[in-house]
Design a protein around this motif. Structure first.
Motif, PDB file in Angstrom:
ATOM      1  N   PRO A 127       0.811  -1.224   0.000  1.00 23.84           N
ATOM      2  CA  PRO A 127       0.000   0.000   0.000  1.00 23.84           C
ATOM      3  C   PRO A 127       0.844   1.273   0.000  1.00 23.84           C
ATOM      4  O   PRO A 127       0.339   2.350  -0.312  1.00 23.84           O
ATOM      5  CB  PRO A 127      -0.809  -0.104   1.303  1.00 23.84           C
ATOM      6  CG  PRO A 127      -0.722  -1.526   1.721  1.00 23.84           C
ATOM      7  CD  PRO A 127       0.623  -1.988   1.242  1.00 23.84           C
ATOM      8  N   HIS A 128       2.145   1.171   0.342  1.00 21.46           N
ATOM      9  CA  HIS A 128       2.972   2.352   0.549  1.00 21.46           C
ATOM     10  C   HIS A 128       4.018   2.577  -0.544  1.00 21.46           C
ATOM     11  O   HIS A 128       4.575   3.668  -0.643  1.00 21.46           O
ATOM     12  CB  HIS A 128       3.706   2.240   1.889  1.00 21.46           C
ATOM     13  CG  HIS A 128       2.803   1.945   3.041  1.00 21.46           C
ATOM     14  ND1 HIS A 128       2.015   2.905   3.643  1.00 21.46           N
ATOM     15  CD2 HIS A 128       2.525   0.778   3.696  1.00 21.46           C
ATOM     16  CE1 HIS A 128       1.312   2.365   4.622  1.00 21.46           C
ATOM     17  NE2 HIS A 128       1.601   1.067   4.674  1.00 21.46           N
ATOM     18  N   VAL A 129       4.300   1.554  -1.344  1.00 22.11           N
ATOM     19  CA  VAL A 129       5.363   1.652  -2.354  1.00 22.11           C
ATOM     20  C   VAL A 129       4.758   2.074  -3.688  1.00 22.11           C
ATOM     21  O   VAL A 129       3.793   1.461  -4.146  1.00 22.11           O
ATOM     22  CB  VAL A 129       6.091   0.302  -2.511  1.00 22.11           C
ATOM     23  CG1 VAL A 129       7.168   0.385  -3.589  1.00 22.11           C
ATOM     24  CG2 VAL A 129       6.710  -0.110  -1.182  1.00 22.11           C
ATOM     25  N   PRO A 130       5.282   3.123  -4.326  1.00 20.28           N
ATOM     26  CA  PRO A 130       4.778   3.524  -5.649  1.00 20.28           C
ATOM     27  C   PRO A 130       4.873   2.373  -6.650  1.00 20.28           C
ATOM     28  O   PRO A 130       5.745   1.501  -6.542  1.00 20.28           O
ATOM     29  CB  PRO A 130       5.716   4.675  -6.042  1.00 20.28           C
ATOM     30  CG  PRO A 130       6.221   5.203  -4.743  1.00 20.28           C
ATOM     31  CD  PRO A 130       6.331   4.011  -3.833  1.00 20.28           C
ATOM     32  N   LEU A 131       3.970   2.382  -7.608  1.00 18.53           N
ATOM     33  CA  LEU A 131       3.876   1.276  -8.555  1.00 18.53           C
ATOM     34  C   LEU A 131       5.188   1.054  -9.307  1.00 18.53           C
ATOM     35  O   LEU A 131       5.613  -0.080  -9.507  1.00 18.53           O
ATOM     36  CB  LEU A 131       2.735   1.541  -9.548  1.00 18.53           C
ATOM     37  CG  LEU A 131       2.428   0.415 -10.538  1.00 18.53           C
ATOM     38  CD1 LEU A 131       2.057  -0.870  -9.816  1.00 18.53           C
ATOM     39  CD2 LEU A 131       1.311   0.842 -11.485  1.00 18.53           C
ATOM     40  N   ALA A 132       5.857   2.135  -9.729  1.00 16.45           N
ATOM     41  CA  ALA A 132       7.116   1.988 -10.471  1.00 16.45           C
ATOM     42  C   ALA A 132       8.181   1.338  -9.594  1.00 16.45           C
ATOM     43  O   ALA A 132       8.914   0.446 -10.040  1.00 16.45           O
ATOM     44  CB  ALA A 132       7.595   3.344 -10.963  1.00 16.45           C
ATOM     45  N   ASP A 133       8.279   1.782  -8.342  1.00 13.90           N
ATOM     46  CA  ASP A 133       9.263   1.201  -7.427  1.00 13.90           C
ATOM     47  C   ASP A 133       8.941  -0.269  -7.170  1.00 13.90           C
ATOM     48  O   ASP A 133       9.838  -1.117  -7.117  1.00 13.90           O
ATOM     49  CB  ASP A 133       9.258   1.960  -6.108  1.00 13.90           C
ATOM     50  CG  ASP A 133       9.696   3.407  -6.256  1.00 13.90           C
ATOM     51  OD1 ASP A 133       9.260   4.065  -7.223  1.00 13.90           O
ATOM     52  OD2 ASP A 133      10.471   3.876  -5.415  1.00 13.90           O
ATOM     53  N   MET A 134       7.650  -0.584  -6.990  1.00 13.90           N
ATOM     54  CA  MET A 134       7.227  -1.955  -6.735  1.00 13.90           C
ATOM     55  C   MET A 134       7.601  -2.857  -7.906  1.00 13.90           C
ATOM     56  O   MET A 134       8.076  -3.979  -7.721  1.00 13.90           O
ATOM     57  CB  MET A 134       5.715  -2.003  -6.507  1.00 13.90           C
ATOM     58  CG  MET A 134       5.190  -3.386  -6.163  1.00 13.90           C
ATOM     59  SD  MET A 134       3.423  -3.386  -5.816  1.00 13.90           S
ATOM     60  CE  MET A 134       2.748  -3.137  -7.451  1.00 13.90           C
ATOM     61  N   THR A 135       7.410  -2.367  -9.123  1.00  9.39           N
ATOM     62  CA  THR A 135       7.753  -3.146 -10.311  1.00  9.39           C
ATOM     63  C   THR A 135       9.240  -3.425 -10.360  1.00  9.39           C
ATOM     64  O   THR A 135       9.673  -4.554 -10.615  1.00  9.39           O
ATOM     65  CB  THR A 135       7.322  -2.393 -11.579  1.00  9.39           C
ATOM     66  OG1 THR A 135       5.926  -2.097 -11.495  1.00  9.39           O
ATOM     67  CG2 THR A 135       7.584  -3.233 -12.817  1.00  9.39           C
ATOM     68  N   ALA A 136      10.051  -2.389 -10.112  1.00 10.27           N
ATOM     69  CA  ALA A 136      11.509  -2.558 -10.165  1.00 10.27           C
ATOM     70  C   ALA A 136      11.981  -3.548  -9.113  1.00 10.27           C
ATOM     71  O   ALA A 136      12.801  -4.435  -9.391  1.00 10.27           O
ATOM     72  CB  ALA A 136      12.191  -1.208  -9.962  1.00 10.27           C
ATOM     73  N   LEU A 137      11.480  -3.437  -7.895  1.00  9.87           N
ATOM     74  CA  LEU A 137      11.897  -4.333  -6.820  1.00  9.87           C
ATOM     75  C   LEU A 137      11.459  -5.774  -7.092  1.00  9.87           C
ATOM     76  O   LEU A 137      12.182  -6.718  -6.799  1.00  9.87           O
ATOM     77  CB  LEU A 137      11.320  -3.847  -5.491  1.00  9.87           C
ATOM     78  CG  LEU A 137      11.860  -2.505  -4.987  1.00  9.87           C
ATOM     79  CD1 LEU A 137      11.010  -1.997  -3.828  1.00  9.87           C
ATOM     80  CD2 LEU A 137      13.311  -2.624  -4.575  1.00  9.87           C
ATOM     81  N   GLY A 138      10.267  -5.935  -7.664  1.00 10.11           N
ATOM     82  CA  GLY A 138       9.762  -7.271  -7.944  1.00 10.11           C
ATOM     83  C   GLY A 138      10.582  -8.019  -8.971  1.00 10.11           C
ATOM     84  O   GLY A 138      10.667  -9.249  -8.940  1.00 10.11           O
ATOM     85  N   PHE A 139      11.238  -7.290  -9.868  1.00 19.36           N
ATOM     86  CA  PHE A 139      12.010  -7.946 -10.913  1.00 19.36           C
ATOM     87  C   PHE A 139      13.390  -8.393 -10.448  1.00 19.36           C
ATOM     88  O   PHE A 139      14.193  -8.856 -11.259  1.00 19.36           O
ATOM     89  CB  PHE A 139      12.136  -7.029 -12.129  1.00 19.36           C
ATOM     90  CG  PHE A 139      10.918  -7.055 -13.006  1.00 19.36           C
ATOM     91  CD1 PHE A 139      10.512  -8.209 -13.638  1.00 19.36           C
ATOM     92  CD2 PHE A 139      10.168  -5.912 -13.193  1.00 19.36           C
ATOM     93  CE1 PHE A 139       9.385  -8.240 -14.437  1.00 19.36           C
ATOM     94  CE2 PHE A 139       9.041  -5.928 -13.994  1.00 19.36           C
ATOM     95  CZ  PHE A 139       8.649  -7.094 -14.614  1.00 19.36           C
ATOM     96  N   THR A 140      13.674  -8.257  -9.148  1.00 19.69           N
ATOM     97  CA  THR A 140      14.891  -8.876  -8.625  1.00 19.69           C
ATOM     98  C   THR A 140      14.683 -10.366  -8.367  1.00 19.69           C
ATOM     99  O   THR A 140      15.652 -11.124  -8.289  1.00 19.69           O
ATOM    100  CB  THR A 140      15.323  -8.192  -7.312  1.00 19.69           C
ATOM    101  OG1 THR A 140      14.271  -8.308  -6.340  1.00 19.69           O
ATOM    102  CG2 THR A 140      15.632  -6.714  -7.546  1.00 19.69           C
TER     103      THR A 140
END
Length: 297
Positions: free
Chosen positions: A98-111
């Protein structure tokens, strides 16, 4: 329909694994978008519990038709471990989402694919094929091109919480790959939903709140597409090495951009198009290369 299935059956295992991976990516983009909205409206732990509870509900008619014996796993301890580890990753993910911006969430998920490829070499003894790593690194660079203009750094601690979920998800998927040697995708998905629902219940109860009728419908929708997505993913893992399928995951960023445009009218920027082309090039190259490798001499 029958013609499509016959054509799919005629393809090599590697090609079919990549197609299953693409299908799972499309389903997970819709799933994650819906869950992000729900986690902003309800307690995140309640959201996680209900998402997997509905995953069990979706599979009940199939279990009833085939009988519980057909869904008894060959490796019960492995299924329990997988459920516990996946729940650990989900708890961190739902705390942060709920707190992480969508772009940041996408980048982190691709690790996660990078952790999976490393784990597949170390724990599953898969061969370290240079081309697969090159495709993964190029695809990850494409992801960074897309998200770099939007990385605000404002997520703070929650960004690190979400990053911590990536190796746990990777471990869960590595266990899934090992389980496919003895259990079918449907059995694995049923036990995943059961395990996560049971392990997440103690975290959901202290902050329990009843969803609205619309939210109940959204959870039912998540149960259907989430179950379908995990079945597609497990089929991909069963057919090919995990290091083959992981570069395909980077295509999810392209699907996310298209989904955002179709639903919210978000127009992809220049960075999105450039990064998308890089991702598409890397995945197309590894797909063609692996398809050629799979053909008999």
């Amino acid at each position: 329909m029958s013609l499509a299935l016959s054509r799919l059956a005629a393809m090599g295992d590697t090609t079919r694994a990549m197609l299953w991976m693409i299908a799972s990516g499309l389903l997970f983009i819709v799933l994650n978008g819906t869950l992000r909205l729900l986690a902003q409206q309800l307690d995140p732990f309640v959201t996680g519990f209900l998402r997997y509870s509905f995953g069990v509900v979706v599979m009940l008619p199939f279990i009833w038709h085939a009988g519980w014996a057909a869904y008894r796993p060959a490796n019960v301890s492995g299924q329990i471990w997988r459920g516990a580890i996946h729940t650990s990753g989900l708890l961190l993910w739902f705390i942060a989402v709920p707190h992480v911006p969508l772009a940041d969430m996408t980048a982190l998920g691709f690790t996660t694919p990078l952790f999976i490829m490393l784990g597949a070499v170390v724990f599953l003894r898969e061969r370290m094929v240079a081309a697969r790593w090159i495709a993964a690194v190029i695809g990850f660079c494409g992801v960074l091109v897309v998200v770099s203009p939007n990385l605000s750094g404002g997520a703070g601690l929650y960004g690190f919480v979400m990053l911590a979920s990536s190796p746990l998800f990777a471990a869960s998927f590595l266990i899934t790959k090992a389980l496919t040697r003895r259990d079918s995708p449907h059995v694995i998905v049923v036990w995943q939903s059961l395990g996560v629902a049971l392990f997440s219940l103690p975290f959901a109860l202290p902050n329990w709140e009843w969803p609205s009728p619309g939210q109940w419908a959204a959870f039912a929708f998540c149960g259907v597409i989430g179950t379908a997505g995990h079945i597609c993913l497990t089929r991909a893992f069963k057919l090919a090495d995990m290091s083959v399928t992981q570069p395909i995951k980077f295509l999810e960023l392209v699907w996310a951009s298209l989904f955002g445009f179709a639903v919210w009218g978000d127009v992809p920027g220049t960075a999105t198009w450039i990064g998308g082309l890089i991702i598409f090039a890397s995945t197309s190259w590894i797909a063609r290369r692996e398809a050629r490798r799979a053909k008999p001499a």
